[in-house]
Design a protein around this motif. Structure first.
Motif, PDB file in Angstrom:
ATOM      1  N   VAL A   1       0.837  -1.200   0.000  1.00 52.61           N
ATOM      2  CA  VAL A   1       0.000   0.000   0.000  1.00 52.61           C
ATOM      3  C   VAL A   1       0.872   1.249   0.000  1.00 52.61           C
ATOM      4  N   ALA A   2       1.832   1.299   0.903  1.00 50.83           N
ATOM      5  CA  ALA A   2       2.619   2.518   1.096  1.00 50.83           C
ATOM      6  C   ALA A   2       3.649   2.769  -0.001  1.00 50.83           C
ATOM      7  N   VAL A   3       4.066   1.743  -0.709  1.00 53.85           N
ATOM      8  CA  VAL A   3       5.052   1.962  -1.771  1.00 53.85           C
ATOM      9  C   VAL A   3       4.540   1.550  -3.143  1.00 53.85           C
ATOM     10  N   GLY A   4       3.345   0.960  -3.187  1.00 56.43           N
ATOM     11  CA  GLY A   4       2.829   0.423  -4.438  1.00 56.43           C
ATOM     12  C   GLY A   4       2.105   1.437  -5.302  1.00 56.43           C
ATOM     13  N   LYS A   5       1.811   1.005  -6.491  1.00 60.31           N
ATOM     14  CA  LYS A   5       1.057   1.788  -7.451  1.00 60.31           C
ATOM     15  C   LYS A   5      -0.216   1.012  -7.766  1.00 60.31           C
ATOM     16  N   PRO A   6      -1.269   1.643  -8.124  1.00 59.86           N
ATOM     17  CA  PRO A   6      -1.422   3.076  -8.265  1.00 59.86           C
ATOM     18  C   PRO A   6      -1.559   3.750  -6.897  1.00 59.86           C
ATOM     19  N   ILE A   7      -1.116   4.972  -6.818  1.00 59.50           N
ATOM     20  CA  ILE A   7      -1.200   5.743  -5.577  1.00 59.50           C
ATOM     21  C   ILE A   7      -2.662   5.935  -5.177  1.00 59.50           C
ATOM     22  N   SER A   8      -3.554   5.936  -6.149  1.00 57.88           N
ATOM     23  CA  SER A   8      -4.982   6.096  -5.847  1.00 57.88           C
ATOM     24  C   SER A   8      -5.472   5.009  -4.897  1.00 57.88           C
ATOM     25  N   ARG A   9      -4.879   3.831  -4.935  1.00 55.93           N
ATOM     26  CA  ARG A   9      -5.261   2.741  -4.027  1.00 55.93           C
ATOM     27  C   ARG A   9      -4.968   3.147  -2.580  1.00 55.93           C
ATOM     28  N   HIS A  10      -3.819   3.753  -2.371  1.00 54.09           N
ATOM     29  CA  HIS A  10      -3.421   4.204  -1.039  1.00 54.09           C
ATOM     30  C   HIS A  10      -4.383   5.288  -0.543  1.00 54.09           C
ATOM     31  N   ILE A  11      -4.665   6.251  -1.406  1.00 50.94           N
ATOM     32  CA  ILE A  11      -5.587   7.337  -1.049  1.00 50.94           C
ATOM     33  C   ILE A  11      -6.969   6.768  -0.733  1.00 50.94           C
ATOM     34  N   GLU A  12      -7.419   5.851  -1.548  1.00 52.70           N
ATOM     35  CA  GLU A  12      -8.744   5.246  -1.368  1.00 52.70           C
ATOM     36  C   GLU A  12      -8.863   4.519  -0.035  1.00 52.70           C
ATOM     37  N   MET A  13      -7.798   3.844   0.382  1.00 55.84           N
ATOM     38  CA  MET A  13      -7.846   3.138   1.666  1.00 55.84           C
ATOM     39  C   MET A  13      -7.979   4.112   2.825  1.00 55.84           C
ATOM     40  N   ILE A  14      -7.346   5.268   2.722  1.00 52.46           N
ATOM     41  CA  ILE A  14      -7.486   6.275   3.773  1.00 52.46           C
ATOM     42  C   ILE A  14      -8.895   6.862   3.741  1.00 52.46           C
ATOM     43  N   LEU A  15      -9.410   7.121   2.548  1.00 54.80           N
ATOM     44  CA  LEU A  15     -10.751   7.687   2.413  1.00 54.80           C
ATOM     45  C   LEU A  15     -11.832   6.722   2.888  1.00 54.80           C
ATOM     46  N   LYS A  16     -11.791   5.494   2.400  1.00 53.81           N
ATOM     47  CA  LYS A  16     -12.884   4.544   2.597  1.00 53.81           C
ATOM     48  C   LYS A  16     -12.650   3.526   3.701  1.00 53.81           C
ATOM     49  N   GLY A  17     -11.404   3.424   4.203  1.00 52.88           N
ATOM     50  CA  GLY A  17     -11.111   2.384   5.164  1.00 52.88           C
ATOM     51  C   GLY A  17     -11.040   1.030   4.488  1.00 52.88           C
ATOM     52  N   VAL A  18     -10.895  -0.003   5.278  1.00 50.22           N
ATOM     53  CA  VAL A  18     -10.834  -1.367   4.746  1.00 50.22           C
ATOM     54  C   VAL A  18     -11.835  -2.214   5.519  1.00 50.22           C
ATOM     55  N   PRO A  19     -12.946  -2.588   4.886  1.00 51.70           N
ATOM     56  CA  PRO A  19     -13.942  -3.415   5.570  1.00 51.70           C
ATOM     57  C   PRO A  19     -13.325  -4.700   6.124  1.00 51.70           C
ATOM     58  N   GLY A  20     -13.712  -5.054   7.321  1.00 52.71           N
ATOM     59  CA  GLY A  20     -13.204  -6.281   7.924  1.00 52.71           C
ATOM     60  C   GLY A  20     -11.868  -6.109   8.617  1.00 52.71           C
TER      61      GLY A  20
ATOM     62  N   ALA B   1      -5.318  17.938  -4.934  1.00 53.07           N
ATOM     63  CA  ALA B   1      -6.074  17.662  -6.169  1.00 53.07           C
ATOM     64  C   ALA B   1      -6.108  16.165  -6.477  1.00 53.07           C
ATOM     65  N   ASP B   2      -5.029  15.434  -6.136  1.00 54.30           N
ATOM     66  CA  ASP B   2      -5.010  13.975  -6.334  1.00 54.30           C
ATOM     67  C   ASP B   2      -6.073  13.312  -5.462  1.00 54.30           C
ATOM     68  N   VAL B   3      -6.165  13.770  -4.225  1.00 54.36           N
ATOM     69  CA  VAL B   3      -7.163  13.227  -3.291  1.00 54.36           C
ATOM     70  C   VAL B   3      -8.566  13.566  -3.780  1.00 54.36           C
ATOM     71  N   ALA B   4      -8.757  14.806  -4.229  1.00 50.93           N
ATOM     72  CA  ALA B   4     -10.075  15.229  -4.720  1.00 50.93           C
ATOM     73  C   ALA B   4     -10.508  14.372  -5.904  1.00 50.93           C
ATOM     74  N   THR B   5      -9.572  14.040  -6.775  1.00 51.30           N
ATOM     75  CA  THR B   5      -9.894  13.191  -7.935  1.00 51.30           C
ATOM     76  C   THR B   5     -10.346  11.811  -7.489  1.00 51.30           C
ATOM     77  N   VAL B   6      -9.615  11.204  -6.557  1.00 49.31           N
ATOM     78  CA  VAL B   6      -9.993   9.878  -6.064  1.00 49.31           C
ATOM     79  C   VAL B   6     -11.332   9.957  -5.344  1.00 49.31           C
ATOM     80  N   ARG B   7     -11.507  10.996  -4.543  1.00 45.42           N
ATOM     81  CA  ARG B   7     -12.752  11.170  -3.796  1.00 45.42           C
ATOM     82  C   ARG B   7     -13.936  11.274  -4.762  1.00 45.42           C
ATOM     83  N   GLN B   8     -13.779  12.024  -5.836  1.00 44.62           N
ATOM     84  CA  GLN B   8     -14.855  12.227  -6.809  1.00 44.62           C
ATOM     85  C   GLN B   8     -15.108  10.988  -7.656  1.00 44.62           C
ATOM     86  N   ASN B   9     -14.035  10.322  -8.056  1.00 42.03           N
ATOM     87  CA  ASN B   9     -14.171   9.180  -8.965  1.00 42.03           C
ATOM     88  C   ASN B   9     -14.411   7.861  -8.258  1.00 42.03           C
ATOM     89  N   ASN B  10     -14.102   7.833  -6.939  1.00 41.27           N
ATOM     90  CA  ASN B  10     -14.250   6.583  -6.200  1.00 41.27           C
ATOM     91  C   ASN B  10     -13.615   5.437  -6.973  1.00 41.27           C
TER      92      ASN B  10
END
Length: 98
Positions: A17-36, A73-82
């Motif tokens: 997560v912390a070093v992988g790509k795409p970075i959007s995955r990392h941002i998404e985990m912070i935004l949405k959490g990880v179920p379970g 702006a990267d976070v806003a893009t992930v937030r908007q596009n989910n």
């Protein structure tokens, strides 16, 4: 006798997560959490600026040294596009999600 407890969260050092790509995955985990898992969502608590700062820190701390600088702006893009929905975590291993 010394009591040791297992880590509650997977390590971020060299994690996928912390070093992988795409970075959007990392941002998404912070935004949405990880179920379970113990990772709660922060999308309603933190601003794009705060999440960008956290993501940048995690990607460059503990020897990760990705040189990534996440912008609000990267976070806003992930937030908007989910972009990526987190999936249930079966096992969290030391050193990151495997």
């Amino acid at each position: 006798m010394e009591w040791a407890s297992p880590p509650l969260y997977p390590a971020l050092k060299n994690s996928s997560v912390a070093v992988g790509k795409p970075i959007s995955r990392h941002i998404e985990m912070i935004l949405k959490g990880v179920p379970g898992s113990a990772m709660q969502p922060y999308q309603n608590q933190l601003t794009d600026e705060e999440i960008a700062a956290i993501t940048t820190y995690e990607r460059n701390a503990w020897g990760n040294n990705t040189d990534d600088e996440i912008q609000p702006a990267d976070v806003a893009t992930v937030r908007q596009n989910n972009i990526i929905k987190p999936t249930m975590v079966d096992k969290a291993k030391s050193g990151g999600f495997q």
